[in-house]
Write a protein that holds these residues in place. Sequence first.
Motif, PDB file in Angstrom:
ATOM      1  N   ASP A  23       0.855  -1.186   0.000  1.00 52.82           N
ATOM      2  CA  ASP A  23       0.000   0.000   0.000  1.00 52.82           C
ATOM      3  C   ASP A  23       0.894   1.241   0.000  1.00 52.82           C
ATOM      4  OD1 ASP A  23      -2.723   1.262   0.353  1.00 52.82           O
ATOM      5  OD2 ASP A  23      -1.690   2.096   2.088  1.00 52.82           O
ATOM      6  N   ILE A  24       0.786   2.035  -1.032  1.00 54.18           N
ATOM      7  CA  ILE A  24       1.600   3.249  -1.149  1.00 54.18           C
ATOM      8  C   ILE A  24       0.789   4.420  -0.609  1.00 54.18           C
ATOM      9  CG2 ILE A  24       2.759   4.813  -2.753  1.00 54.18           C
ATOM     10  CD1 ILE A  24       3.210   2.377  -4.562  1.00 54.18           C
ATOM     11  N   LYS A  25       1.418   5.250   0.213  1.00 49.83           N
ATOM     12  CA  LYS A  25       0.717   6.369   0.842  1.00 49.83           C
ATOM     13  C   LYS A  25       0.027   7.235  -0.207  1.00 49.83           C
ATOM     14  CE  LYS A  25       4.264   6.612   4.430  1.00 49.83           C
ATOM     15  NZ  LYS A  25       5.312   7.458   5.046  1.00 49.83           N
ATOM     16  N   THR A  26      -1.201   7.655   0.102  1.00 46.58           N
ATOM     17  CA  THR A  26      -1.993   8.449  -0.840  1.00 46.58           C
ATOM     18  C   THR A  26      -1.264   9.703  -1.326  1.00 46.58           C
ATOM     19  OG1 THR A  26      -4.097   7.620  -0.040  1.00 46.58           O
ATOM     20  CG2 THR A  26      -4.132   9.766  -1.111  1.00 46.58           C
ATOM     21  N   PRO A  27      -0.654  10.512  -0.436  1.00 48.44           N
ATOM     22  CA  PRO A  27       0.028  11.708  -0.941  1.00 48.44           C
ATOM     23  C   PRO A  27       1.119  11.392  -1.959  1.00 48.44           C
ATOM     24  CG  PRO A  27      -0.244  11.834   1.432  1.00 48.44           C
ATOM     25  CD  PRO A  27      -0.611  10.438   1.029  1.00 48.44           C
ATOM     26  N   VAL A  28       1.788  10.226  -1.794  1.00 45.43           N
ATOM     27  CA  VAL A  28       2.834   9.817  -2.727  1.00 45.43           C
ATOM     28  C   VAL A  28       2.208   9.295  -4.017  1.00 45.43           C
ATOM     29  CG1 VAL A  28       4.752   8.225  -3.124  1.00 45.43           C
ATOM     30  CG2 VAL A  28       4.445   9.284  -0.868  1.00 45.43           C
ATOM     31  N   LYS A  29       1.235   8.407  -3.857  1.00 43.39           N
ATOM     32  CA  LYS A  29       0.620   7.735  -5.012  1.00 43.39           C
ATOM     33  C   LYS A  29       0.010   8.732  -5.987  1.00 43.39           C
ATOM     34  CE  LYS A  29      -2.067   3.514  -5.714  1.00 43.39           C
ATOM     35  NZ  LYS A  29      -2.864   2.479  -5.028  1.00 43.39           N
ATOM     36  N   TYR A  30      -0.534   9.817  -5.449  1.00 40.02           N
ATOM     37  CA  TYR A  30      -1.205  10.808  -6.303  1.00 40.02           C
ATOM     38  C   TYR A  30      -0.408  12.103  -6.428  1.00 40.02           C
ATOM     39  CZ  TYR A  30      -5.190   7.674  -6.045  1.00 40.02           C
ATOM     40  OH  TYR A  30      -6.005   6.564  -6.151  1.00 40.02           O
ATOM     41  N   ALA A  31       0.895  12.028  -6.180  1.00 42.78           N
ATOM     42  CA  ALA A  31       1.724  13.233  -6.231  1.00 42.78           C
ATOM     43  C   ALA A  31       1.681  13.887  -7.603  1.00 42.78           C
ATOM     44  CB  ALA A  31       3.162  12.890  -5.849  1.00 42.78           C
ATOM     45  N   SER A  88     -12.031  14.229  -3.909  1.00 41.65           N
ATOM     46  CA  SER A  88     -12.137  13.232  -4.979  1.00 41.65           C
ATOM     47  C   SER A  88     -13.574  12.753  -5.136  1.00 41.65           C
ATOM     48  CB  SER A  88     -11.221  12.037  -4.690  1.00 41.65           C
ATOM     49  OG  SER A  88      -9.875  12.423  -4.743  1.00 41.65           O
ATOM     50  N   ILE A  89     -14.236  12.482  -4.016  1.00 46.56           N
ATOM     51  CA  ILE A  89     -15.637  12.052  -4.068  1.00 46.56           C
ATOM     52  C   ILE A  89     -16.502  13.136  -4.694  1.00 46.56           C
ATOM     53  CG2 ILE A  89     -17.668  11.479  -2.660  1.00 46.56           C
ATOM     54  CD1 ILE A  89     -15.722  10.134  -0.668  1.00 46.56           C
ATOM     55  N   GLN A  90     -16.237  14.367  -4.323  1.00 45.80           N
ATOM     56  CA  GLN A  90     -17.031  15.506  -4.797  1.00 45.80           C
ATOM     57  C   GLN A  90     -17.021  15.624  -6.322  1.00 45.80           C
ATOM     58  OE1 GLN A  90     -15.667  19.393  -3.406  1.00 45.80           O
ATOM     59  NE2 GLN A  90     -17.692  19.769  -2.547  1.00 45.80           N
ATOM     60  N   LYS A  91     -15.967  15.161  -6.952  1.00 49.64           N
ATOM     61  CA  LYS A  91     -15.813  15.301  -8.408  1.00 49.64           C
ATOM     62  C   LYS A  91     -16.572  14.235  -9.201  1.00 49.64           C
ATOM     63  CE  LYS A  91     -11.162  17.295  -8.001  1.00 49.64           C
ATOM     64  NZ  LYS A  91      -9.719  17.019  -8.188  1.00 49.64           N
ATOM     65  N   ILE A  92     -17.083  13.206  -8.535  1.00 45.22           N
ATOM     66  CA  ILE A  92     -17.705  12.074  -9.230  1.00 45.22           C
ATOM     67  C   ILE A  92     -19.202  12.327  -9.392  1.00 45.22           C
ATOM     68  CG2 ILE A  92     -18.143   9.587  -9.167  1.00 45.22           C
ATOM     69  CD1 ILE A  92     -15.506   9.356  -7.534  1.00 45.22           C
ATOM     70  N   ASN A  93     -19.656  12.213 -10.613  1.00 49.14           N
ATOM     71  CA  ASN A  93     -21.044  12.542 -10.939  1.00 49.14           C
ATOM     72  C   ASN A  93     -21.957  11.326 -10.785  1.00 49.14           C
ATOM     73  OD1 ASN A  93     -23.339  13.870 -11.880  1.00 49.14           O
ATOM     74  ND2 ASN A  93     -22.838  13.509 -14.027  1.00 49.14           N
ATOM     75  N   LEU A  94     -22.466  11.139  -9.568  1.00 44.86           N
ATOM     76  CA  LEU A  94     -23.398  10.054  -9.266  1.00 44.86           C
ATOM     77  C   LEU A  94     -24.425  10.549  -8.240  1.00 44.86           C
ATOM     78  CD1 LEU A  94     -20.939   7.044  -8.761  1.00 44.86           C
ATOM     79  CD2 LEU A  94     -22.590   7.267 -10.631  1.00 44.86           C
ATOM     80  N   HIS A  95     -25.609   9.971  -8.265  1.00 45.95           N
ATOM     81  CA  HIS A  95     -26.630  10.323  -7.272  1.00 45.95           C
ATOM     82  C   HIS A  95     -26.149   9.996  -5.861  1.00 45.95           C
ATOM     83  CE1 HIS A  95     -29.654  11.065 -10.352  1.00 45.95           C
ATOM     84  NE2 HIS A  95     -29.343   9.914 -10.909  1.00 45.95           N
ATOM     85  N   TYR A 132      -7.936  12.934   4.500  1.00 44.74           N
ATOM     86  CA  TYR A 132      -9.352  13.301   4.641  1.00 44.74           C
ATOM     87  C   TYR A 132      -9.744  14.293   3.551  1.00 44.74           C
ATOM     88  CZ  TYR A 132     -13.598  14.876   7.116  1.00 44.74           C
ATOM     89  OH  TYR A 132     -14.888  15.191   7.479  1.00 44.74           O
ATOM     90  N   GLU A 133      -8.914  15.318   3.367  1.00 43.87           N
ATOM     91  CA  GLU A 133      -9.196  16.342   2.362  1.00 43.87           C
ATOM     92  C   GLU A 133      -9.169  15.765   0.955  1.00 43.87           C
ATOM     93  OE1 GLU A 133      -7.474  20.659   0.754  1.00 43.87           O
ATOM     94  OE2 GLU A 133      -6.720  19.801   2.624  1.00 43.87           O
ATOM     95  N   GLU A 134      -8.138  14.982   0.648  1.00 35.82           N
ATOM     96  CA  GLU A 134      -8.008  14.415  -0.697  1.00 35.82           C
ATOM     97  C   GLU A 134      -9.191  13.512  -1.031  1.00 35.82           C
ATOM     98  OE1 GLU A 134      -7.130  11.746  -3.876  1.00 35.82           O
ATOM     99  OE2 GLU A 134      -7.267  11.073  -1.793  1.00 35.82           O
ATOM    100  N   ALA A 135      -9.638  12.723  -0.047  1.00 35.45           N
ATOM    101  CA  ALA A 135     -10.757  11.807  -0.279  1.00 35.45           C
ATOM    102  C   ALA A 135     -12.063  12.559  -0.513  1.00 35.45           C
ATOM    103  CB  ALA A 135     -10.897  10.851   0.907  1.00 35.45           C
ATOM    104  N   LYS A 156     -12.734   5.792  -1.709  1.00 33.93           N
ATOM    105  CA  LYS A 156     -12.435   7.056  -1.020  1.00 33.93           C
ATOM    106  C   LYS A 156     -13.231   7.196   0.274  1.00 33.93           C
ATOM    107  CE  LYS A 156      -9.278   8.567  -3.706  1.00 33.93           C
ATOM    108  NZ  LYS A 156      -7.889   8.613  -3.183  1.00 33.93           N
ATOM    109  N   MET A 157     -14.429   6.589   0.332  1.00 39.29           N
ATOM    110  CA  MET A 157     -15.192   6.608   1.585  1.00 39.29           C
ATOM    111  C   MET A 157     -14.420   5.937   2.706  1.00 39.29           C
ATOM    112  SD  MET A 157     -19.232   5.842   0.835  1.00 39.29           S
ATOM    113  CE  MET A 157     -19.484   5.319   2.534  1.00 39.29           C
ATOM    114  N   ASP A 158     -13.754   4.819   2.390  1.00 35.30           N
ATOM    115  CA  ASP A 158     -12.990   4.147   3.438  1.00 35.30           C
ATOM    116  C   ASP A 158     -11.805   4.998   3.861  1.00 35.30           C
ATOM    117  OD1 ASP A 158     -12.824   1.934   5.179  1.00 35.30           O
ATOM    118  OD2 ASP A 158     -11.109   1.186   4.059  1.00 35.30           O
ATOM    119  N   GLN A 159     -11.235   5.735   2.932  1.00 36.13           N
ATOM    120  CA  GLN A 159     -10.157   6.662   3.282  1.00 36.13           C
ATOM    121  C   GLN A 159     -10.680   7.762   4.191  1.00 36.13           C
ATOM    122  OE1 GLN A 159      -7.537   7.869   0.008  1.00 36.13           O
ATOM    123  NE2 GLN A 159      -7.416   9.916   0.886  1.00 36.13           N
ATOM    124  N   VAL A 160     -11.887   8.251   3.901  1.00 36.10           N
ATOM    125  CA  VAL A 160     -12.515   9.252   4.767  1.00 36.10           C
ATOM    126  C   VAL A 160     -12.670   8.700   6.181  1.00 36.10           C
ATOM    127  CG1 VAL A 160     -14.680  10.478   5.269  1.00 36.10           C
ATOM    128  CG2 VAL A 160     -13.738  10.508   2.955  1.00 36.10           C
TER     129      VAL A 160
END
Length: 209
Positions: free
Chosen positions: A76-84, A168-175, A162-165, A138-142
């Motif tokens: 598991d690679i840390k989120t800040p690194v994985k999405y740098a 990221s969720i906010q950008k997804i277009n779903l009900h 918490y912020e990144e998750a 991302k919910m589990d990350q939250v």
Amino acid sequence: MGIHTYLQSLSKLERIHRAPGEFKFEEHNVAAHSFKVAQYAQLLATVEEQSGTKIDWKSLYEKALNHDYSEIFIGDIKTPVKYATPELREMLAQVEEGMTKKFIEAEFPDELLPIYLEKLKEGKDETVEGRILAVADKMDQVYEAFNEIEKGNTERVYREMYEEALLSIQKINLHCVSYFFNHILAEMLEDDTETTEGIRIITDKILAK
């Protein structure tokens, strides 16, 4: 060798810890994460289905259960690194995909090979099921970050997670994304504690961006 090797490899997911190297009050492993993501995805897809969206449930469950299988190869690679950077994320995805493909080709019989090459993909794509998986992941990350912050963990990485998750969720277009913010997150922030009050302030700042 063979299918036994694959089934035995699943135990490795129990020994891979999330957010490696960070101080935490509660450890989480990849196997438990995959189970929780499947549960979150089930709830989110139910909400989505009630809004009139057709759900391929078989695809959804397979994506949710298998989405992090490749972490047996790179951890598991840390989120800040994985999405740098997008370039780094793409390179890591290629490594994961390549190692998983090599493993499947070495261990699976011919009649199962094409099936498992598809099943053990990462799973996040532009299908409804792939986007639901992205929200559930991302919910589990939250939840992991929220629980650490609520317990008083002051390590900055959990606020970043918490912020990144949330963003990221906010950008997804779903009900179900609206349902997450209006019901699930709202309930998370209802606790009347000093720590949760601070999380409410953090959350308001994040969502105001």
